[in-house]
Scaffold this motif. Structure first.
Motif, PDB file in Angstrom:
ATOM      1  N   LEU A  42       0.773  -1.325   0.059  1.00 44.56           N
ATOM      2  CA  LEU A  42       0.054   0.040   0.062  1.00 44.56           C
ATOM      3  C   LEU A  42       0.892   1.244   0.043  1.00 44.56           C
ATOM      4  CD1 LEU A  42      -2.995  -0.946   2.546  1.00 44.56           C
ATOM      5  CD2 LEU A  42      -3.186  -0.564  -0.019  1.00 44.56           C
ATOM      6  N   LYS A  43       2.008   1.309   0.633  1.00 47.29           N
ATOM      7  CA  LYS A  43       3.010   2.498   0.562  1.00 47.29           C
ATOM      8  C   LYS A  43       3.386   2.874  -0.762  1.00 47.29           C
ATOM      9  CE  LYS A  43       5.039   0.605   4.355  1.00 47.29           C
ATOM     10  NZ  LYS A  43       6.408  -0.086   5.103  1.00 47.29           N
ATOM     11  N   VAL A  44       3.725   1.864  -1.730  1.00 49.49           N
ATOM     12  CA  VAL A  44       4.014   1.956  -2.722  1.00 49.49           C
ATOM     13  C   VAL A  44       2.669   2.581  -3.611  1.00 49.49           C
ATOM     14  CG1 VAL A  44       5.039   0.727  -5.169  1.00 49.49           C
ATOM     15  CG2 VAL A  44       5.911   0.155  -2.837  1.00 49.49           C
ATOM     16  N   SER A  45       1.570   2.013  -3.469  1.00 52.32           N
ATOM     17  CA  SER A  45       0.682   2.401  -4.100  1.00 52.32           C
ATOM     18  C   SER A  45       0.192   3.940  -3.938  1.00 52.32           C
ATOM     19  CB  SER A  45      -0.601   1.535  -3.929  1.00 52.32           C
ATOM     20  OG  SER A  45      -0.664   0.218  -4.423  1.00 52.32           O
ATOM     21  N   VAL A  57      -7.470   3.135  -2.513  1.00 52.05           N
ATOM     22  CA  VAL A  57      -5.922   2.818  -2.821  1.00 52.05           C
ATOM     23  C   VAL A  57      -6.008   1.156  -3.334  1.00 52.05           C
ATOM     24  CG1 VAL A  57      -3.536   2.511  -2.275  1.00 52.05           C
ATOM     25  CG2 VAL A  57      -4.785   4.421  -1.365  1.00 52.05           C
ATOM     26  N   TYR A  58      -5.504   0.898  -4.392  1.00 56.68           N
ATOM     27  CA  TYR A  58      -5.307  -0.225  -4.601  1.00 56.68           C
ATOM     28  C   TYR A  58      -3.816  -1.050  -4.829  1.00 56.68           C
ATOM     29  CZ  TYR A  58      -5.187   1.623  -9.386  1.00 56.68           C
ATOM     30  OH  TYR A  58      -4.934   2.425 -10.535  1.00 56.68           O
ATOM     31  N   ILE A  59      -3.627  -2.215  -4.899  1.00 52.28           N
ATOM     32  CA  ILE A  59      -2.186  -2.719  -5.259  1.00 52.28           C
ATOM     33  C   ILE A  59      -2.107  -3.393  -6.361  1.00 52.28           C
ATOM     34  CG2 ILE A  59      -1.331  -2.468  -2.871  1.00 52.28           C
ATOM     35  CD1 ILE A  59      -1.675  -5.605  -2.617  1.00 52.28           C
ATOM     36  N   PRO A 100      -3.436  -6.232 -15.398  1.00 50.03           N
ATOM     37  CA  PRO A 100      -3.450  -6.734 -14.076  1.00 50.03           C
ATOM     38  C   PRO A 100      -4.529  -6.540 -13.169  1.00 50.03           C
ATOM     39  CG  PRO A 100      -2.031  -4.948 -14.011  1.00 50.03           C
ATOM     40  CD  PRO A 100      -2.492  -5.043 -15.476  1.00 50.03           C
ATOM     41  N   ASN A 101      -4.908  -7.598 -12.462  1.00 52.18           N
ATOM     42  CA  ASN A 101      -6.023  -7.315 -11.220  1.00 52.18           C
ATOM     43  C   ASN A 101      -5.700  -6.407 -10.350  1.00 52.18           C
ATOM     44  OD1 ASN A 101      -6.976  -9.542 -12.616  1.00 52.18           O
ATOM     45  ND2 ASN A 101      -7.349 -10.666 -10.842  1.00 52.18           N
ATOM     46  N   ARG A 102      -6.730  -5.543  -9.776  1.00 43.94           N
ATOM     47  CA  ARG A 102      -6.490  -4.670  -8.871  1.00 43.94           C
ATOM     48  C   ARG A 102      -6.729  -5.292  -7.521  1.00 43.94           C
ATOM     49  NH1 ARG A 102      -9.454   1.029 -10.779  1.00 43.94           N
ATOM     50  NH2 ARG A 102      -7.727   1.628 -12.281  1.00 43.94           N
ATOM     51  N   ILE A 103      -6.043  -5.233  -6.511  1.00 41.46           N
ATOM     52  CA  ILE A 103      -6.333  -5.735  -5.231  1.00 41.46           C
ATOM     53  C   ILE A 103      -6.570  -4.706  -4.226  1.00 41.46           C
ATOM     54  CG2 ILE A 103      -5.509  -7.222  -3.279  1.00 41.46           C
ATOM     55  CD1 ILE A 103      -3.758  -8.849  -5.546  1.00 41.46           C
ATOM     56  N   TYR A 104      -7.891  -4.721  -3.571  1.00 46.34           N
ATOM     57  CA  TYR A 104      -8.164  -3.675  -2.531  1.00 46.34           C
ATOM     58  C   TYR A 104      -7.684  -4.448  -1.113  1.00 46.34           C
ATOM     59  CZ  TYR A 104     -10.291  -0.845  -6.181  1.00 46.34           C
ATOM     60  OH  TYR A 104     -10.381   0.118  -7.255  1.00 46.34           O
TER      61      TYR A 104
END
Length: 111
Positions: A42-45, A57-59, A100-104
């Motif tokens: 999440l930090k990177v996102s 926010v998603y990863i 790519p899939n978004r992961i919440y």
């Protein structure tokens, strides 16, 4: 040799586990670790401002990345991802068109 405080604080980068997740006895340790890895992304996102139209926010974390990080097979990586989704710790949204899939990643307090 002992660590000096001035060196140690710059040298280490830690993964954090929410205390409420640690206390959950119904979740397997490997799922907790995978959640922590996703939580850390999440930090990177946030730095890259990866958020949707609702400011959620998603990863991005591919099955291949899960395989590498968790040292497991593709089948196990897919199962672990699905298990996290069943528990309600993540939401995996397929974007289609080879995207790519978004992961919440959900807050542990909400589960």
């Amino acid at each position: 040799m002992r660590y000096k405080f001035t060196v140690a604080k710059e040298q280490f980068n830690f993964l954090q586990m929410p205390r409420k997740l640690k206390e959950r006895k119904d979740i397997k340790p490997e799922l907790k670790y995978l959640y922590v890895l996703m939580y850390d992304l999440l930090k990177v996102s946030m730095e890259n401002m990866w958020c949707d139209e609702n400011d959620d926010v998603y990863i991005y974390m591919s099955v291949e990345t899960i395989e590498e990080e968790m040292c497991c097979s593709k089948k196990t990586a897919i199962k672990m991802k699905k298990d996290l989704e069943k528990i309600g710790l993540i939401e995996d949204i397929q974007m289609g068109c080879n995207k790519p899939n978004r992961i919440y990643v959900h807050k542990i307090e909400e589960v």
